[in-house]
Design a protein around this motif. Structure first.
Motif, PDB file in Angstrom:
ATOM      1  N   HIS A   1       2.625  67.775 133.257  1.00  0.00           N
ATOM      2  CA  HIS A   1       1.276  68.180 132.885  1.00  0.00           C
ATOM      3  C   HIS A   1       0.766  67.357 131.701  1.00  0.00           C
ATOM      4  CE1 HIS A   1       2.081  72.347 134.833  1.00  0.00           C
ATOM      5  NE2 HIS A   1       1.509  71.502 135.680  1.00  0.00           N
ATOM      6  N   SER A   2      -0.532  67.152 131.653  1.00  0.00           N
ATOM      7  CA  SER A   2      -1.124  66.306 130.622  1.00  0.00           C
ATOM      8  C   SER A   2      -1.136  67.002 129.270  1.00  0.00           C
ATOM      9  CB  SER A   2      -2.560  65.932 131.017  1.00  0.00           C
ATOM     10  OG  SER A   2      -2.573  65.226 132.237  1.00  0.00           O
ATOM     11  N   GLY A   3      -1.242  66.183 128.221  1.00  0.00           N
ATOM     12  CA  GLY A   3      -1.337  66.714 126.877  1.00  0.00           C
ATOM     13  C   GLY A   3      -2.651  67.441 126.655  1.00  0.00           C
ATOM     14  N   VAL A   4      -2.607  68.512 125.853  1.00  0.00           N
ATOM     15  CA  VAL A   4      -3.784  69.343 125.578  1.00  0.00           C
ATOM     16  C   VAL A   4      -4.224  69.094 124.139  1.00  0.00           C
ATOM     17  CG1 VAL A   4      -4.593  71.715 125.321  1.00  0.00           C
ATOM     18  CG2 VAL A   4      -3.155  71.096 127.271  1.00  0.00           C
ATOM     19  N   LEU A   5      -5.514  68.803 123.947  1.00  0.00           N
ATOM     20  CA  LEU A   5      -6.047  68.448 122.631  1.00  0.00           C
ATOM     21  C   LEU A   5      -6.494  69.701 121.871  1.00  0.00           C
ATOM     22  CD1 LEU A   5      -6.914  66.166 120.694  1.00  0.00           C
ATOM     23  CD2 LEU A   5      -9.143  66.170 121.866  1.00  0.00           C
ATOM     24  N   VAL A   6      -5.826  69.961 120.750  1.00  0.00           N
ATOM     25  CA  VAL A   6      -6.185  71.058 119.852  1.00  0.00           C
ATOM     26  C   VAL A   6      -5.886  70.613 118.423  1.00  0.00           C
ATOM     27  CG1 VAL A   6      -5.776  73.467 119.183  1.00  0.00           C
ATOM     28  CG2 VAL A   6      -5.569  72.809 121.578  1.00  0.00           C
ATOM     29  N   ASN A   7      -6.829  70.856 117.516  1.00  0.00           N
ATOM     30  CA  ASN A   7      -6.581  70.630 116.091  1.00  0.00           C
ATOM     31  C   ASN A   7      -6.151  69.192 115.782  1.00  0.00           C
ATOM     32  OD1 ASN A   7      -6.718  72.032 113.559  1.00  0.00           O
ATOM     33  ND2 ASN A   7      -4.497  71.884 113.411  1.00  0.00           N
ATOM     34  N   GLY A   8      -6.746  68.240 116.488  1.00  0.00           N
ATOM     35  CA  GLY A   8      -6.462  66.833 116.219  1.00  0.00           C
ATOM     36  C   GLY A   8      -5.119  66.344 116.720  1.00  0.00           C
ATOM     37  N   ALA A   9      -4.493  67.095 117.622  1.00  0.00           N
ATOM     38  CA  ALA A   9      -3.187  66.696 118.159  1.00  0.00           C
ATOM     39  C   ALA A   9      -3.136  66.964 119.657  1.00  0.00           C
ATOM     40  CB  ALA A   9      -2.063  67.447 117.455  1.00  0.00           C
ATOM     41  N   LEU A  10      -2.334  66.165 120.358  1.00  0.00           N
ATOM     42  CA  LEU A  10      -2.066  66.391 121.776  1.00  0.00           C
ATOM     43  C   LEU A  10      -0.779  67.194 121.901  1.00  0.00           C
ATOM     44  CD1 LEU A  10      -2.983  62.874 123.159  1.00  0.00           C
ATOM     45  CD2 LEU A  10      -4.172  65.010 123.682  1.00  0.00           C
ATOM     46  N   HIS A  11      -0.799  68.236 122.735  1.00  0.00           N
ATOM     47  CA  HIS A  11       0.322  69.158 122.854  1.00  0.00           C
ATOM     48  C   HIS A  11       0.937  69.061 124.247  1.00  0.00           C
ATOM     49  CE1 HIS A  11      -2.141  70.618 119.551  1.00  0.00           C
ATOM     50  NE2 HIS A  11      -1.092  71.261 119.088  1.00  0.00           N
ATOM     51  N   PHE A  12       2.263  68.932 124.277  1.00  0.00           N
ATOM     52  CA  PHE A  12       3.016  68.832 125.525  1.00  0.00           C
ATOM     53  C   PHE A  12       4.092  69.918 125.541  1.00  0.00           C
ATOM     54  CE2 PHE A  12       1.527  64.587 124.447  1.00  0.00           C
ATOM     55  CZ  PHE A  12       1.053  64.076 125.646  1.00  0.00           C
ATOM     56  N   LYS A  13       4.304  70.515 126.698  1.00  0.00           N
ATOM     57  CA  LYS A  13       5.445  71.430 126.810  1.00  0.00           C
ATOM     58  C   LYS A  13       6.682  70.594 127.123  1.00  0.00           C
ATOM     59  CE  LYS A  13       4.887  72.563 131.719  1.00  0.00           C
ATOM     60  NZ  LYS A  13       4.936  73.577 132.756  1.00  0.00           N
ATOM     61  N   VAL A  14       7.791  70.932 126.493  1.00  0.00           N
ATOM     62  CA  VAL A  14       9.001  70.122 126.615  1.00  0.00           C
ATOM     63  C   VAL A  14      10.222  70.988 126.853  1.00  0.00           C
ATOM     64  CG1 VAL A  14       8.119  68.256 125.168  1.00  0.00           C
ATOM     65  CG2 VAL A  14       9.386  70.132 124.112  1.00  0.00           C
ATOM     66  N   GLN A  15      11.186  70.426 127.545  1.00  0.00           N
ATOM     67  CA  GLN A  15      12.528  70.981 127.649  1.00  0.00           C
ATOM     68  C   GLN A  15      13.413  70.267 126.639  1.00  0.00           C
ATOM     69  OE1 GLN A  15      13.268  70.390 131.906  1.00  0.00           O
ATOM     70  NE2 GLN A  15      13.882  72.529 132.004  1.00  0.00           N
ATOM     71  N   GLY A  16      14.416  70.972 126.136  1.00  0.00           N
ATOM     72  CA  GLY A  16      15.332  70.355 125.199  1.00  0.00           C
ATOM     73  C   GLY A  16      16.128  69.234 125.840  1.00  0.00           C
ATOM     74  N   ARG A  17      16.662  68.355 125.024  1.00  0.00           N
ATOM     75  CA  ARG A  17      17.463  67.241 125.535  1.00  0.00           C
ATOM     76  C   ARG A  17      18.795  67.741 126.092  1.00  0.00           C
ATOM     77  NH1 ARG A  17      17.816  62.795 120.929  1.00  0.00           N
ATOM     78  NH2 ARG A  17      18.699  61.599 122.661  1.00  0.00           N
ATOM     79  N   TYR A  18      19.253  68.883 125.587  1.00  0.00           N
ATOM     80  CA  TYR A  18      20.525  69.445 126.031  1.00  0.00           C
ATOM     81  C   TYR A  18      20.302  70.880 126.507  1.00  0.00           C
ATOM     82  CZ  TYR A  18      21.980  65.509 123.151  1.00  0.00           C
ATOM     83  OH  TYR A  18      22.097  64.259 122.595  1.00  0.00           O
ATOM     84  N   LYS A  19      21.218  71.384 127.325  1.00  0.00           N
ATOM     85  CA  LYS A  19      21.060  72.709 127.921  1.00  0.00           C
ATOM     86  C   LYS A  19      20.931  73.803 126.859  1.00  0.00           C
ATOM     87  CE  LYS A  19      23.244  71.870 132.405  1.00  0.00           C
ATOM     88  NZ  LYS A  19      24.316  72.272 133.348  1.00  0.00           N
ATOM     89  N   ARG A  20      21.591  73.595 125.728  1.00  0.00           N
ATOM     90  CA  ARG A  20      21.546  74.636 124.687  1.00  0.00           C
ATOM     91  C   ARG A  20      20.198  74.666 123.953  1.00  0.00           C
ATOM     92  NH1 ARG A  20      24.686  70.482 122.531  1.00  0.00           N
ATOM     93  NH2 ARG A  20      23.838  69.511 120.619  1.00  0.00           N
ATOM     94  N   ASP A  21      19.398  73.598 124.105  1.00  0.00           N
ATOM     95  CA  ASP A  21      18.118  73.526 123.407  1.00  0.00           C
ATOM     96  C   ASP A  21      17.073  74.379 124.116  1.00  0.00           C
ATOM     97  OD1 ASP A  21      19.230  71.735 121.641  1.00  0.00           O
ATOM     98  OD2 ASP A  21      18.548  69.969 122.761  1.00  0.00           O
ATOM     99  N   LYS A  22      16.216  75.008 123.342  1.00  0.00           N
ATOM    100  CA  LYS A  22      15.159  75.832 123.904  1.00  0.00           C
ATOM    101  C   LYS A  22      13.948  74.993 124.277  1.00  0.00           C
ATOM    102  CE  LYS A  22      16.169  80.302 121.770  1.00  0.00           C
ATOM    103  NZ  LYS A  22      16.285  80.968 123.094  1.00  0.00           N
ATOM    104  N   CYS A  23      13.163  75.515 125.224  1.00  0.00           N
ATOM    105  CA  CYS A  23      11.888  74.889 125.549  1.00  0.00           C
ATOM    106  C   CYS A  23      10.916  75.118 124.397  1.00  0.00           C
ATOM    107  CB  CYS A  23      11.316  75.509 126.825  1.00  0.00           C
ATOM    108  SG  CYS A  23      12.389  75.346 128.268  1.00  0.00           S
ATOM    109  N   GLY A  24       9.901  74.300 124.328  1.00  0.00           N
ATOM    110  CA  GLY A  24       8.933  74.452 123.257  1.00  0.00           C
ATOM    111  C   GLY A  24       7.694  73.615 123.500  1.00  0.00           C
TER     112      GLY A  24
END
Length: 347
Positions: free
Chosen positions: A184-207
């Protein structure tokens, strides 16, 4: 009969600012003076502030359509855009100040900046077509530098972030260490583009990773505490009331808003509905579905793979759909007269 005196410049400007963009496009032909006024940067900035009208642009297969933001059946119209038909599948990236950014893929990926009001467009060639389904784009404007930028996160073997400045007409590239970005494309809010991400490792949380257009620096936000990471593929970021929002459409649709930017604890659920709530709808099965947009009144535009549906959770579940459009993607935009050739002088 004595010739009529022209209207004072300020009065003429005030009148033109109140008119729909489609009329102003025609009025540019009245005279060179009107053309110069309507196409000026000063007029365009005033029009963006004065006009609250927003419209919807959506893609069905490889045809583009526009319609009023409050979508009603039969109000959408096809937009002639020969570039799309010649360059394969397209995806909409985002909009800013009247410009719509899209990516067209044929032998190579091409970024296109397009003004639906003026029908003008500009093409930026990116690279050979290697990573279409592993690449996310974002488009936005940084008022501190007066720069428009396109950002491209590529999930190749060594993930990279590439930033294109339309002022400098050049790319800069850096390594990307912030997790796997969904398509999904980045979303523009407050002068920044926002992307949803999965962690690099399984123990990492999405954010959520926020990428500043001014500094190219990244910050990371958590998703709502109750977010089920199994729903990540069904989740999409958006904007609601100027705030970052998250909407999820798997077994139900839930809309969350980050009321205070950057404060993880401020995530607030503002809407939730499911098929069981759909008593007055002609569209019996919504889910699984993908929410595409959330309007300022809280209505949700949904793609359930067979209809594009506008659903009102606050109005007894009323909904309507466009059954003739398939394979849809939609974004909203403000009408303006900004040229996509932003590196050229604006009068």
């Amino acid at each position: 009969m004595a010739p009529q005196k022209p209207l004072p410049h300020d009065l003429l400007t005030d009148i033109l600012l109140r008119l729909p963009a489609k009329d102003l496009v025609e009025f540019r032909r009245v005279s060179k003076a009107w053309l110069s006024l309507i196409c000026s940067q000063k007029f365009n900035n005033a029009y963006l502030k004065y006009s609250s009208a927003r419209r919807l642009v959506f893609r069905s297969y490889n045809q583009l359509y526009t319609c009023p933001l409050w979508l009603k059946p039969g109000q959408h119209e096809a937009v002639p855009f020969g570039f799309v038909r010649e360059h394969g599948r397209i995806r909409l990236v985002g909009s800013c100040n009247g410009l719509v950014c899209l990516v067209a893929s044929s032998l190579k990926e091409s970024i296109v900046l397009w003004n639906p009001a003026t029908r003008k467009h500009r093409v930026i060639d990116v690279s050979p077509k290697n990573y279409e389904f592993f690449t996310s784009f974002g488009f936005g404007y940084d008022p501190s530098s007066d720069y428009y930028k396109v950002m491209r996160v590529c999930m190749e073997e060594k993930p990279t972030l590439a930033t294109y400045s339309l002022r400098n007409k050049s790319w800069t590239t850096s390594d990307w260490y912030h997790g796997r970005v969904h398509h999904h494309s980045g979303v523009l809010v407050n002068g920044a583009l926002h992307f949803k991400v999965q962690g690099r490792y399984k123990r990492d949380k999405c954010g959520v990773v926020a990428l500043s257009l001014a500094t190219d620096q990244c910050s990371r936000f958590a998703l709502p505490v109750s977010f089920d990471e199994r729903d990540l593929d069904w989740a999409r970021l958006g904007v609601l009331g100027g705030c970052l929002c998250l909407y999820i459409g798997r077994y139900s649709t839930n809309v969350w808003v980050m009321k205070e930017y950057g404060v993880n604890e401020s995530w607030t659920e503002v809407a939730s509905f499911s098929d069981d709530d759909d008593a007055e709808s002609d569209h019996i099965r919504f889910f699984p579905a993908e929410p595409m947009c959330v309007w300022e009144n809280g209505d949700v535009l949904i793609d359930n793979d067979s209809n594009m549906i506008s659903y009102s959770p606050y109005d007894y579940g009323k909904s309507f759909g466009l059954t003739e459009v398939k394979d849809v993607q939609a974004i909203d935009y403000s009408e303006s007269f900004l040229s996509p050739h932003l590196d050229l002088p604006q009068t």
